[in-house]
Every structure is written in structure tokens, then in C-alpha cells.
Scaffold this motif. Structure first.
Motif, PDB file in Angstrom:
ATOM      1  N   ILE A  23       2.474  -5.732  -0.314  1.00  0.00           N
ATOM      2  CA  ILE A  23       3.412  -6.847  -0.160  1.00  0.00           C
ATOM      3  C   ILE A  23       3.808  -7.043   1.307  1.00  0.00           C
ATOM      4  N   LYS A  27       3.377 -10.524   3.317  1.00  0.00           N
ATOM      5  CA  LYS A  27       4.482 -11.219   3.981  1.00  0.00           C
ATOM      6  C   LYS A  27       4.171 -11.448   5.460  1.00  0.00           C
ATOM      7  N   THR A  67       8.372  -3.717   5.772  1.00  0.00           N
ATOM      8  CA  THR A  67       7.949  -3.370   4.416  1.00  0.00           C
ATOM      9  C   THR A  67       6.690  -2.518   4.448  1.00  0.00           C
ATOM     10  N   ALA A  85      11.658  -6.577   2.071  1.00  0.00           N
ATOM     11  CA  ALA A  85      10.797  -7.447   1.261  1.00  0.00           C
ATOM     12  C   ALA A  85      11.608  -8.513   0.536  1.00  0.00           C
ATOM     13  N   HIS A 119       8.737 -13.363  -6.673  1.00  0.00           N
ATOM     14  CA  HIS A 119       8.942 -12.559  -5.468  1.00  0.00           C
ATOM     15  C   HIS A 119      10.121 -11.606  -5.661  1.00  0.00           C
ATOM     16  N   ILE A 123       9.868  -7.644  -6.806  1.00  0.00           N
ATOM     17  CA  ILE A 123      10.283  -6.626  -5.835  1.00  0.00           C
ATOM     18  C   ILE A 123      11.389  -5.750  -6.423  1.00  0.00           C
TER      19      ILE A 123
END
Length: 146
Positions: A23, A27, A67, A85, A119, A123
């Protein structure tokens, strides 16, 4: 050789670390895409009043790097990666929701809901996943039948 390196990396990262690394890279790439080819700012007026999407891209890049870097920390210390994140999609969801409520962007509520579920929700779920591994499958012994 490369399989051994992948197994070693997987053992080092664990389940939570692997998630954070994937992730985080995503990002970071998303943020770089805002630098390279900024999209139309439809629905993001709340953000673009403060500064351009070019500048907001650094939120995604910074959060992605934090992250991804947190993937290599021990469980319990990797929380910063999950917080990092969460930040960009939460900001984007807020901007789209504000645009929907104000009537500036009719699709804003749907986009905000998408950010909040695909998202933020994912997370938050991944942050609760315990770090343990499933026992390996039993190996076949040579010379024995199935």
C-alpha cells in the motif's frame, strides 16, 4: 536465488509488513502521478483552495514513503505506517464529501464512500490483523505414496 530472497523478505515483513509495503508503494505512485500528470480537480475544491494538486501530491508521496518504511518495523511499532496510510484517503474523502454537500460535485458522495470503504476501511481492517503465520503445508516424503 531470487526465490530465497523473496522468502526471506516475506519472513522479515510478515503479513502486516507486506500489506504496508504494497500500500505504501501504491500511495507513492499515486502521488507521483499527480506530479507527472495532474488530473482535473473536480470535487477537490476544498483542497485546491488551499494549494494546487501538485502540492497535495506530496501528501500522498510522503504518506506512501512512511507507510512503506514502516513495513520493516516490528509489530507494535508499525502503527505509524497505518496512520500515514489513512491520512491521504481520509483527506480526499472529506474533500469529496464537502463537494457533494455543497453541490459543487454531484458524484462527490459516491467517490467519498469509495475512499472510505476501499481505502480507509481496508487499512483499518489490516491494522487489526494479528501477525502470525499459518503453519506450512506438510511436505511429502520421498518414496512414500500420496
Amino acid at each position: 536465488m531470487s526465490c530465497r530472497a523473496v522468502r526471506r523478505l516475506q519472513a522479515t515483513l510478515g503479513r502486516r509488513g507486506t500489506f504496508l509495503l504494497i500500500i505504501g508503494v501504491g500511495k507513492t505512485c499515486w502521488g507521483v502521478s499527480f506530479l507527472v500528470n495532474p488530473p482535473r480537480p473536480d470535487g477537490l475544491q476544498l483542497l485546491t483552495r488551499v494549494c494546487s494538486l501538485h502540492h497535495w501530491s506530496w501528501l500522498w508521496i510522503g504518506a506512501g514513503l512512511i507507510t512503506a518504511g514502516s513495513a520493516f518495523l516490528r509489530v507494535g511499532r508499525d502503527g505509524y505506517g497505518f496512520y500515514a496510510a489513512l491520512l491521504p484517503p481520509s483527506v480526499w474523502a472529506t474533500a469529496y464529501l464537502a463537494a457533494a454537500v455543497s453541490g459543487e460535485y454531484s458524484r462527490g458522495a459516491f467517490v467519498a464512500l469509495w475512499y472510505l470503504t476501499s481505502h480507509v476501511g481496508v487499512i483499518l481492517w489490516a491494522a487489526t490483523v494479528p501477525e502470525h503465520s499459518v503453519p506450512p503445508a506438510p511436505r511429502r516424503r520421498k518414496g512414500k505414496g500420496p
